[in-house]
Design an enzyme around this catalytic site. Sequence first.
Site, PDB file in Angstrom:
ATOM      1  N   ARG A 150      47.716  58.183 -70.191  1.00 54.76           N
ATOM      2  CA  ARG A 150      48.934  58.193 -71.041  1.00 54.76           C
ATOM      3  C   ARG A 150      48.633  58.556 -72.504  1.00 54.76           C
ATOM      4  NH1 ARG A 150      51.415  53.289 -69.167  1.00 54.76           N
ATOM      5  NH2 ARG A 150      53.050  53.369 -70.778  1.00 54.76           N
TER       6      ARG A 150
ATOM      7  N   ARG B  79      59.555  63.747 -77.250  1.00 57.58           N
ATOM      8  CA  ARG B  79      58.211  63.245 -77.273  1.00 57.58           C
ATOM      9  C   ARG B  79      57.434  64.611 -77.509  1.00 57.58           C
ATOM     10  NH1 ARG B  79      58.690  58.593 -73.413  1.00 57.58           N
ATOM     11  NH2 ARG B  79      56.802  57.827 -73.112  1.00 57.58           N
TER      12      ARG B  79
ATOM     13  N   LYS C 286      58.216  49.724 -78.816  1.00 58.73           N
ATOM     14  CA  LYS C 286      59.377  50.627 -79.335  1.00 58.73           C
ATOM     15  C   LYS C 286      60.556  50.242 -78.307  1.00 58.73           C
ATOM     16  CE  LYS C 286      58.506  55.265 -77.493  1.00 58.73           C
ATOM     17  NZ  LYS C 286      57.400  54.764 -76.502  1.00 58.73           N
TER      18      LYS C 286
ATOM     19  N   ARG D 136      51.392  43.996 -70.341  1.00 64.49           N
ATOM     20  CA  ARG D 136      52.950  44.016 -70.427  1.00 64.49           C
ATOM     21  C   ARG D 136      53.417  43.877 -68.853  1.00 64.49           C
ATOM     22  NH1 ARG D 136      55.617  49.629 -72.479  1.00 64.49           N
ATOM     23  NH2 ARG D 136      54.446  50.588 -70.874  1.00 64.49           N
TER      24      ARG D 136
ATOM     25  N   ARG E  56      54.178  47.444 -63.991  1.00 66.53           N
ATOM     26  CA  ARG E  56      54.776  48.808 -63.851  1.00 66.53           C
ATOM     27  C   ARG E  56      53.528  49.447 -63.360  1.00 66.53           C
ATOM     28  NH1 ARG E  56      57.171  51.489 -69.081  1.00 66.53           N
ATOM     29  NH2 ARG E  56      55.693  53.063 -68.765  1.00 66.53           N
TER      30      ARG E  56
HETATM   31  P1  ADP Z   1      56.111  54.085 -72.263  1.00 69.91           P
HETATM   32  O1  ADP Z   1      56.246  52.729 -72.392  1.00 69.91           O
HETATM   33  O2  ADP Z   1      54.544  54.757 -71.717  1.00 69.91           O
HETATM   34  O3  ADP Z   1      56.636  54.692 -73.685  1.00 69.91           O
HETATM   35  P2  ADP Z   1      58.378  55.266 -70.752  1.00 69.91           P
HETATM   36  O4  ADP Z   1      59.088  54.260 -70.234  1.00 69.91           O
HETATM   37  O5  ADP Z   1      58.913  55.586 -72.228  1.00 69.91           O
HETATM   38  O6  ADP Z   1      56.940  54.645 -71.202  1.00 69.91           O
HETATM   39  O7  ADP Z   1      57.886  56.529 -69.982  1.00 69.91           O
HETATM   40  C1  ADP Z   1      57.319  56.363 -68.956  1.00 69.91           C
HETATM   41  C2  ADP Z   1      57.153  57.843 -68.249  1.00 69.91           C
HETATM   42  O8  ADP Z   1      58.065  58.474 -68.241  1.00 69.91           O
HETATM   43  C3  ADP Z   1      56.029  58.476 -69.124  1.00 69.91           C
HETATM   44  O9  ADP Z   1      54.924  58.088 -68.974  1.00 69.91           O
HETATM   45  C4  ADP Z   1      56.272  60.017 -68.786  1.00 69.91           C
HETATM   46  O10 ADP Z   1      55.705  60.068 -67.781  1.00 69.91           O
HETATM   47  C5  ADP Z   1      58.079  59.906 -68.308  1.00 69.91           C
HETATM   48  N1  ADP Z   1      58.722  60.170 -69.569  1.00 69.91           N
HETATM   49  C6  ADP Z   1      59.532  59.353 -70.300  1.00 69.91           C
HETATM   50  N2  ADP Z   1      60.138  60.004 -71.257  1.00 69.91           N
HETATM   51  C7  ADP Z   1      59.815  61.083 -71.261  1.00 69.91           C
HETATM   52  C8  ADP Z   1      59.956  62.353 -72.148  1.00 69.91           C
HETATM   53  N3  ADP Z   1      60.893  62.368 -73.294  1.00 69.91           N
HETATM   54  N4  ADP Z   1      59.404  63.577 -71.840  1.00 69.91           N
HETATM   55  C9  ADP Z   1      58.694  63.480 -70.745  1.00 69.91           C
HETATM   56  N5  ADP Z   1      58.310  62.717 -69.939  1.00 69.91           N
HETATM   57  C10 ADP Z   1      58.912  61.377 -70.139  1.00 69.91           C
END
Ligand code: ADP
Length: 206
Positions: A163, A88, A13, A122, A152
């Site tokens: 996760r 989320r 995404k 990734r 990461r």
């Molecule tokens: P992913 O590639 O896992 O979707 P993101 O870059 O979107 O990762 O998010 C990395 C981390 O940041 C998540 O694992 C979470 O801990 C935190 N995070 C990101 N967006 C949110 C959200 N909308 N609500 C709560 N935590 C979030």
Amino acid sequence: MKIVLLGPPGSGKGTQAHLICEKYNLPHISTGDIFRANIANQTELGKKAKEYMDQGALVPDELTISIVVDRLNQPDCKKGFVFDGFPRNLAQAKELDKMVELDKAIMIYLDDEEIINRLSKRRMCKVCGNPTHMDWLVNDKCEKCGGEVYQRDDDAPETIKARLIKQKLPQDVIDFYKEKGIYEQITSTDNKEKTFVLVDEILKKI
Ligand code: ADP
Ligand code: ZN
């Protein structure tokens, strides 16, 4: 164009968000990127968020929603935006609903086995922020800008599993958007351009 992209980590995404924003010249709002920038700059917010992120957990809604409100208030969001990684959960979806009227909520679907496979490969570009994949690199560098890439912290195998369990998108979020009549779903392919064709078919109807 006001869009949210839903989908598990590793579904692509983030990549699709970049492609949409390039084509339609929209701001890309990734809550994950905002948290990572805060961690890099060692802000208070970053320190708090990191505790949760390192455990593969969601950052509490209060913190997350406050950064989203700030971001939406910036002038570049007037013309539209693409959310990536927000909402989320239902509480976040409802907060967003109070602030803006979305055009589409698009689920980029991928099954768990493929997710683990993709996330472990990734890589992220240090220069342009492009989320990429070991197999796409050119001479070990970002295929877009030639920048150096890194893995990461939360893409370590144990954290990936945490996760997937702790961050499964609740069905009530999907139902919320279905009831509004704006929910769409596509299945992610391993070719980002092909996946984008599917996404763009939805966008062209807006
Ligand atoms: P992913 O590639 O896992 O979707 P993101 O870059 O979107 O990762 O998010 C990395 C981390 O940041 C998540 O694992 C979470 O801990 C935190 N995070 C990101 N967006 C949110 C959200 N909308 N609500 C709560 N935590 C979030
Ligand atoms: Zn790059």
